[in-house]
Design a protein around this motif. Structure first.
Motif, PDB file in Angstrom:
ATOM      1  N   ASN A 199       0.826  -1.214   0.000  1.00 20.61           N
ATOM      2  CA  ASN A 199       0.000   0.000   0.000  1.00 20.61           C
ATOM      3  C   ASN A 199       0.857   1.260   0.000  1.00 20.61           C
ATOM      4  O   ASN A 199       0.329   2.369   0.071  1.00 20.61           O
ATOM      5  CB  ASN A 199      -0.929  -0.003   1.221  1.00 20.61           C
ATOM      6  CG  ASN A 199      -1.988  -1.086   1.130  1.00 20.61           C
ATOM      7  OD1 ASN A 199      -2.721  -1.173   0.156  1.00 20.61           O
ATOM      8  ND2 ASN A 199      -2.054  -1.931   2.142  1.00 20.61           N
ATOM      9  N   ASP A 200       2.170   1.081  -0.079  1.00 17.74           N
ATOM     10  CA  ASP A 200       3.138   2.170  -0.003  1.00 17.74           C
ATOM     11  C   ASP A 200       3.493   2.625  -1.418  1.00 17.74           C
ATOM     12  O   ASP A 200       4.216   1.930  -2.137  1.00 17.74           O
ATOM     13  CB  ASP A 200       4.369   1.667   0.745  1.00 17.74           C
ATOM     14  CG  ASP A 200       5.421   2.737   0.973  1.00 17.74           C
ATOM     15  OD1 ASP A 200       5.474   3.707   0.201  1.00 17.74           O
ATOM     16  OD2 ASP A 200       6.222   2.588   1.920  1.00 17.74           O
ATOM     17  N   LYS A 201       3.012   3.784  -1.831  1.00 18.70           N
ATOM     18  CA  LYS A 201       3.248   4.264  -3.195  1.00 18.70           C
ATOM     19  C   LYS A 201       4.732   4.490  -3.477  1.00 18.70           C
ATOM     20  O   LYS A 201       5.228   4.142  -4.560  1.00 18.70           O
ATOM     21  CB  LYS A 201       2.483   5.562  -3.458  1.00 18.70           C
ATOM     22  CG  LYS A 201       2.606   6.057  -4.899  1.00 18.70           C
ATOM     23  CD  LYS A 201       1.826   7.339  -5.132  1.00 18.70           C
ATOM     24  CE  LYS A 201       1.824   7.718  -6.613  1.00 18.70           C
ATOM     25  NZ  LYS A 201       3.193   7.873  -7.171  1.00 18.70           N
ATOM     26  N   GLU A 202       5.429   5.074  -2.529  1.00 17.86           N
ATOM     27  CA  GLU A 202       6.861   5.338  -2.737  1.00 17.86           C
ATOM     28  C   GLU A 202       7.622   4.030  -2.957  1.00 17.86           C
ATOM     29  O   GLU A 202       8.474   3.932  -3.844  1.00 17.86           O
ATOM     30  CB  GLU A 202       7.431   6.096  -1.535  1.00 17.86           C
ATOM     31  CG  GLU A 202       8.893   6.475  -1.692  1.00 17.86           C
ATOM     32  CD  GLU A 202       9.435   7.259  -0.506  1.00 17.86           C
ATOM     33  OE1 GLU A 202      10.660   7.473  -0.456  1.00 17.86           O
ATOM     34  OE2 GLU A 202       8.626   7.650   0.372  1.00 17.86           O
ATOM     35  N   LEU A 203       7.300   3.027  -2.146  1.00 18.46           N
ATOM     36  CA  LEU A 203       7.953   1.724  -2.297  1.00 18.46           C
ATOM     37  C   LEU A 203       7.582   1.094  -3.633  1.00 18.46           C
ATOM     38  O   LEU A 203       8.444   0.564  -4.347  1.00 18.46           O
ATOM     39  CB  LEU A 203       7.537   0.798  -1.150  1.00 18.46           C
ATOM     40  CG  LEU A 203       8.225  -0.567  -1.130  1.00 18.46           C
ATOM     41  CD1 LEU A 203       9.654  -0.436  -0.623  1.00 18.46           C
ATOM     42  CD2 LEU A 203       7.452  -1.561  -0.274  1.00 18.46           C
ATOM     43  N   ALA A 204       6.307   1.149  -4.001  1.00 18.75           N
ATOM     44  CA  ALA A 204       5.853   0.564  -5.261  1.00 18.75           C
ATOM     45  C   ALA A 204       6.544   1.213  -6.452  1.00 18.75           C
ATOM     46  O   ALA A 204       6.995   0.528  -7.381  1.00 18.75           O
ATOM     47  CB  ALA A 204       4.336   0.699  -5.380  1.00 18.75           C
ATOM     48  N   ASP A 205       6.629   2.534  -6.440  1.00 21.86           N
ATOM     49  CA  ASP A 205       7.277   3.247  -7.547  1.00 21.86           C
ATOM     50  C   ASP A 205       8.752   2.854  -7.670  1.00 21.86           C
ATOM     51  O   ASP A 205       9.268   2.683  -8.780  1.00 21.86           O
ATOM     52  CB  ASP A 205       7.164   4.758  -7.350  1.00 21.86           C
ATOM     53  CG  ASP A 205       5.742   5.279  -7.563  1.00 21.86           C
ATOM     54  OD1 ASP A 205       4.920   4.536  -8.140  1.00 21.86           O
ATOM     55  OD2 ASP A 205       5.470   6.418  -7.142  1.00 21.86           O
ATOM     56  N   LYS A 206       9.417   2.708  -6.528  1.00 21.42           N
ATOM     57  CA  LYS A 206      10.836   2.363  -6.565  1.00 21.42           C
ATOM     58  C   LYS A 206      11.037   0.946  -7.077  1.00 21.42           C
ATOM     59  O   LYS A 206      11.926   0.680  -7.902  1.00 21.42           O
ATOM     60  CB  LYS A 206      11.457   2.527  -5.175  1.00 21.42           C
ATOM     61  CG  LYS A 206      12.979   2.368  -5.186  1.00 21.42           C
ATOM     62  CD  LYS A 206      13.586   2.763  -3.848  1.00 21.42           C
ATOM     63  CE  LYS A 206      15.119   2.664  -3.910  1.00 21.42           C
ATOM     64  NZ  LYS A 206      15.744   3.052  -2.624  1.00 21.42           N
ATOM     65  N   ILE A 207      10.197   0.012  -6.618  1.00 18.26           N
ATOM     66  CA  ILE A 207      10.320  -1.379  -7.084  1.00 18.26           C
ATOM     67  C   ILE A 207       9.990  -1.474  -8.571  1.00 18.26           C
ATOM     68  O   ILE A 207      10.635  -2.225  -9.312  1.00 18.26           O
ATOM     69  CB  ILE A 207       9.428  -2.308  -6.246  1.00 18.26           C
ATOM     70  CG1 ILE A 207       9.989  -2.430  -4.827  1.00 18.26           C
ATOM     71  CG2 ILE A 207       9.312  -3.696  -6.892  1.00 18.26           C
ATOM     72  CD1 ILE A 207       9.110  -3.182  -3.856  1.00 18.26           C
TER      73      ILE A 207
END
Length: 361
Positions: A199-207
């Motif tokens: 649910n973490d957008k920053e993490l999703a974008d980085k991955i």
């Protein structure tokens, strides 16, 4: 022979849809990071109840990329069950972090929450828990520890597609989760595949960037990334199978319940299942002191079994520095565990035969 897992029979149920999807992909000329990947990511995120899903090359990469994206590295410790498949631990090592092993509960085979806090130090950054054999970890104490010590909770959901704990599915029980879509999983493609849910957008974008050489725009690299992408064919295959996952899991539960209610043999120890919805029975594990003899007996009676897993991680040559460590509960499990056949395409007659042969041993 009653196969442990008849993948041909499982996938033949969808052959017409597979053929149509693959033809469309071949005709399109677009094989990576296209509409099939986007559609499956959207559908699987909705299924898990998360905001984001990022398709990657396999389950190990999913976990490795999560740890990388959080920036954990040398000197950082990550708690992990001692009796997991080695991939959970490799994902920690690949990032330069230190795996800290914790014994499981002998009844559930999942990490024992009561033993975690004593392993937490000022270097601990996360708890990587594993929903082993398809049963979701009991999360309450882990959530409390994560909050108390400001730790990330990373799920290894490779064997738990669809498992539900307190109304939430595996993949939505921590800060991020890694899934495998290896062909033998409850939701499997026809090769290697995996994803990250969060649910973490920053993490999703980085991955999303890390999986594609660290790039969001072609030839513009913002991270030192890797090549780990879920291709269009596998994404399409998974999207065909996803609507059938819950019914397939229910069939597994029905078989498991039949085993639990009808196997009557004092030499066999069966796993405790604390909540029917929490267990999707990726495998049906039993324990017996005479595991090898029992396995050979079943083979002679045309029943195929597998051992998940014969050697614990701390006894593997890959981790020689751990070979002298003692984890007696883990070792007990690995020395006695055996998985009986279970799959959504097993017939009632096959299930009854497994019980009859097991009881006659």
């Amino acid at each position: 022979m009653i196969k442990f897992l008849d993948l041909e029979k499982i996938n033949n149920r969808f052959r017409k849809e597979f053929d149509e999807k693959i033809k469309n992909i071949l005709d399109s000329g677009w094989y990576l990071l296209g509409k099939n990947d986007e559609e499956f990511e959207q559908h699987f995120a909705q299924y898990c109840g998360t905001k984001y899903c990022i398709g990657v090359g396999n389950g190990l990469d999913a976990l490795t990329l999560i740890i990388n994206a959080y920036g954990f590295g040398k000197g950082d410790e990550i708690i992990v069950p001692a009796n997991t498949y080695i991939a959970s631990i490799l994902s920690i090592s690949y990032n330069g972090c230190t795996p800290v092993l914790v014994e499981p509960d002998i009844n559930t085979y999942n990490i024992n929450p009561d033993l975690i806090e004593e392993k937490i130090t000022d270097k601990t950054k996360a708890i990587l828990l594993v929903h082993l054999y398809g049963q979701a970890v009991q999360m309450d104490k882990i959530w409390a520890l994560a909050k108390k010590y400001n730790l990330k909770v990373i799920e290894d959901s490779a064997q738990a597609h669809g498992a539900i704990y307190q109304g939430k599915r595996a993949g939505n029980l921590g800060d991020a989760s890694g899934f495998s879509f290896y062909p033998g999983k409850n939701l499997g493609c026809i090769g290697d595949g995996g994803c990250v849910t969060t649910n973490d957008k920053e993490l999703a974008d980085k991955i999303r960037a890390l999986r594609n050489y660290g790039s969001n725009i072609k030839y513009h690299n913002i991270y030192q990334g890797v090549n780990s992408r879920l291709d269009e064919i596998h994404a399409a295959i998974l999207d065909v199978k996803l609507p059938y996952l819950d019914s397939d899991n229910q069939r597994r539960r029905d078989i498991a319940n039949y085993y639990l209610n009808n196997i009557k043999n004092d030499k066999i120890i069966m796993r405790k299942s604390y909540d029917e919805n929490a267990n999707v029975w990726h495998v049906f594990p039993i324990r017996t002191k005479n595991r090898d003899k029992f396995q050979e007996y079943l083979k002679q009676n045309d029943i195929q079994t597998l051992i998940h897993y014969p050697i614990p991680p701390h006894k593997q040559e890959a981790y020689k520095e751990w070979n002298n460590l003692s984890f007696p509960i883990t070792e007990e499990i690995h020395e006695t565990i055996l998985s009986l056949p279970i799959s959504p395409v097993m017939t009632d007659e096959e299930v009854k035969k497994v019980v009859e042969i097991t009881n006659a041993w």
